[in-house]
Design a protein around this motif. Structure first.
Motif, PDB file in Angstrom:
ATOM      1  N   LEU A  93       0.845  -1.196   0.000  1.00 17.53           N
ATOM      2  CA  LEU A  93       0.000   0.000   0.000  1.00 17.53           C
ATOM      3  C   LEU A  93       0.883   1.250   0.000  1.00 17.53           C
ATOM      4  CD1 LEU A  93      -2.685  -1.078   2.619  1.00 17.53           C
ATOM      5  CD2 LEU A  93      -2.980  -0.918   0.146  1.00 17.53           C
ATOM      6  N   PRO A  94       0.519   2.288  -0.749  1.00 19.84           N
ATOM      7  CA  PRO A  94       1.330   3.505  -0.796  1.00 19.84           C
ATOM      8  C   PRO A  94       1.384   4.205   0.564  1.00 19.84           C
ATOM      9  CG  PRO A  94      -0.215   3.440  -2.632  1.00 19.84           C
ATOM     10  CD  PRO A  94      -0.619   2.348  -1.684  1.00 19.84           C
ATOM     11  N   THR A  95       2.573   4.702   0.906  1.00 21.05           N
ATOM     12  CA  THR A  95       2.766   5.451   2.148  1.00 21.05           C
ATOM     13  C   THR A  95       3.575   6.704   1.850  1.00 21.05           C
ATOM     14  OG1 THR A  95       4.798   4.240   2.717  1.00 21.05           O
ATOM     15  CG2 THR A  95       2.718   3.352   3.569  1.00 21.05           C
ATOM     16  N   ASP A  96       3.381   7.713   2.683  1.00 19.06           N
ATOM     17  CA  ASP A  96       4.154   8.949   2.595  1.00 19.06           C
ATOM     18  C   ASP A  96       4.191   9.553   3.996  1.00 19.06           C
ATOM     19  OD1 ASP A  96       5.395  11.320   2.040  1.00 19.06           O
ATOM     20  OD2 ASP A  96       3.863  12.096   0.680  1.00 19.06           O
ATOM     21  N   HIS A  97       5.106   9.064   4.829  1.00 20.10           N
ATOM     22  CA  HIS A  97       5.138   9.440   6.250  1.00 20.10           C
ATOM     23  C   HIS A  97       3.784   9.145   6.895  1.00 20.10           C
ATOM     24  CE1 HIS A  97       9.034  11.286   5.625  1.00 20.10           C
ATOM     25  NE2 HIS A  97       8.525  11.965   4.621  1.00 20.10           N
ATOM     26  N   GLY A  98       3.176   8.056   6.488  1.00 24.31           N
ATOM     27  CA  GLY A  98       1.854   7.645   6.923  1.00 24.31           C
ATOM     28  C   GLY A  98       1.213   6.845   5.800  1.00 24.31           C
ATOM     29  N   ILE A  99       0.100   6.214   6.093  1.00 26.98           N
ATOM     30  CA  ILE A  99      -0.593   5.405   5.096  1.00 26.98           C
ATOM     31  C   ILE A  99      -1.464   6.323   4.250  1.00 26.98           C
ATOM     32  CG2 ILE A  99      -2.138   3.442   4.736  1.00 26.98           C
ATOM     33  CD1 ILE A  99      -1.406   2.566   7.642  1.00 26.98           C
ATOM     34  N   LEU A 100      -1.205   6.393   2.959  1.00 30.15           N
ATOM     35  CA  LEU A 100      -1.940   7.312   2.091  1.00 30.15           C
ATOM     36  C   LEU A 100      -3.389   6.878   1.932  1.00 30.15           C
ATOM     37  CD1 LEU A 100       0.617   8.130  -0.746  1.00 30.15           C
ATOM     38  CD2 LEU A 100      -0.400   9.738   0.873  1.00 30.15           C
ATOM     39  N   VAL A 101      -4.299   7.811   2.176  1.00 28.33           N
ATOM     40  CA  VAL A 101      -5.726   7.545   2.026  1.00 28.33           C
ATOM     41  C   VAL A 101      -6.367   8.699   1.261  1.00 28.33           C
ATOM     42  CG1 VAL A 101      -5.949   6.125   4.100  1.00 28.33           C
ATOM     43  CG2 VAL A 101      -6.252   8.604   4.276  1.00 28.33           C
TER      44      VAL A 101
END
Length: 416
Positions: free
Chosen positions: A257-265
């Protein structure tokens, strides 16, 4: 009807505010399938804001900080299990714990929270270097504060300053080392930073700005001093780390799952996998402009949980709750509603030890920061939630009564 053993309609990973709230909200809304909450801590879910506030008080040893009563989960048919999750398998729609237990899901909610950021300097592993994220951390820190004489706090954010206030109240020698030029720079305007700094200095706290720790020195494995980039060596028998938080997004990242300093939603708190949501401190929300926001706020966590509960039940509206935050630091109560930016115009209203800063962007009120002014904070929340438009001239009017605007907003909302 409840699902078969091992299969949940909604599987929640994380027993903090967000995880508990979505389980409660689903049941309150009539959701009838199985709900399983996987809690990775040895305690029943507890109130995290209290950890840096009430839990550090002398009288806290006998207090119960549980979020819900002992029979809450069983009485609502919520299966709460204590386990640390090791792996997420999106193909089989299952989660596997470190001890081998496995749960399958129709909907998965990741409420994995975050953890304190580590300080990458020599000596950070010494006894007497403390962090604050869990109930056990708070209990250990309360005992350490009683025994310490010289306390160095690394980081001038909410956590660091709340601990500083608790330590100063015990008449300890307290030093706060902050890497930027003012306190709480990431979340408040200079006006609030100034009044907060003045208060802590009045309590005897030493504030060091534009400095950083390069080494924590000890003897016999126990902390004894802190060395800074400015060349100072500060005596310390307790060092508290308050240098920020890192999102627990590894489980999601390992599952692709994509993340960017957190789980991207997205705006519905969904990940790229439509069966999986992320809420709370671990969630990085992408807005319409493509910007990503991760809000470390208990209220945002609970609001996001309520929203995802409605989404699972068929709601298609985007998440749009107005965030708000608070920090109790001794005699100071700092409250924020909305999210300001450094470029916002500000209108400041101060009376004695009460201060409120109104942040405007393109002529529109977007945030209010208050110190010891809970009335303005509460009214401001109602105004921002209803989208009331206030101009800069009106806000600057010394005779202006913000409560009248709130009342008008309620009347307009009631007719619409």
């Amino acid at each position: 009807m409840m699902g078969a053993a091992g299969q949940s309609g909604v599987l929640i990973v994380g027993g903090g505010h967000a995880g508990v709230q979505i389980a409660a909200s689903l049941r309150e809304a009539g959701y009838a399938d199985r709900i399983t909450l996987v809690n990775g801590e040895p305690h029943r879910p507890y109130d995290r804001p209290s950890l840096s506030k009430e839990a550090l008080d002398d009288a806290s040893a006998a207090q119960d900080f549980s979020l819900r009563g002992e029979d809450f989960f069983a009485s609502r048919g919520i299966d709460m299990v204590q386990a640390r999750v090791a792996r997420l398998d999106r193909d089989s729609k299952s989660v596997v714990a470190q001890d081998g237990r496995e749960w399958r899901y129709e909907h998965l909610v990741l409420a994995t929270g975050g953890r304190p950021r580590r300080l990458p300097v020599p000596g950070a592993e010494l006894a007497g270097v403390a962090e604050l994220r869990s109930l056990d951390d708070a209990r250990a820190l309360r005992v350490a504060l009683e025994a310490a004489t010289n306390i160095v706090i690394i980081g001038g954010g909410f956590i660091g300053l709340e601990v500083a206030a608790a330590a100063a109240a015990r008449q300890r020698h307290v030093t706060v080392i902050e890497g930027s030029d003012r306190l709480m720079k990431r979340v408040v305007t200079p006006h609030v930073s100034e009044i907060v700094a003045d208060y802590h200095r009045s309590c005897g706290v030493e504030l060091h700005f534009d400095d950083r720790v390069t080494e924590i020195r000890g003897r016999g494995g126990v902390v004894g001093a802190v060395l800074t980039a400015e060349g100072e060596e500060l005596a310390a028998d307790l060092v508290v780390l308050g240098v920020g938080m890192v999102a627990n997004d590894e489980l999601a990242a390992a599952a692709g799952l994509p993340t960017d300093h957190g789980i991207l939603v997205d705006q519905q708190m969904r990940t790229r996998d439509r069966a999986i949501f992320a809420i709370g401190d671990c969630a990085a929300v992408e807005d319409e402009s493509g910007r990503v926001h991760r809000l470390e706020s208990i209220q945002s966590a609970t609001d996001q949980a309520r929203h995802v509960a409605t989404t699972i039940l068929g709601n298609t509206d985007p998440y749009s709750a107005t965030p708000w935050f608070w920090s109790n630091q001794g005699a100071l109560k700092v409250q924020i509603v909305g999210v300001g930016n450094p470029g916002d115009r500000t209108v400041v209203r101060r009376e004695g030890n009460r201060l409120s800063v109104f942040c405007l962007r393109h002529g529109r009120l977007v945030a209010i920061e208050s110190v010891n002014d809970p009335g303005t904070h509460m009214v401001g929340r109602r105004i921002l939630e209803r989208g009331e438009v206030l101009d800069e001239h009106t806000l600057a009017d010394g005779d202006y009564d913000l409560r009248q605007v709130a009342k008008r907003a309620v009347r307009v909302g009631g007719r619409s």
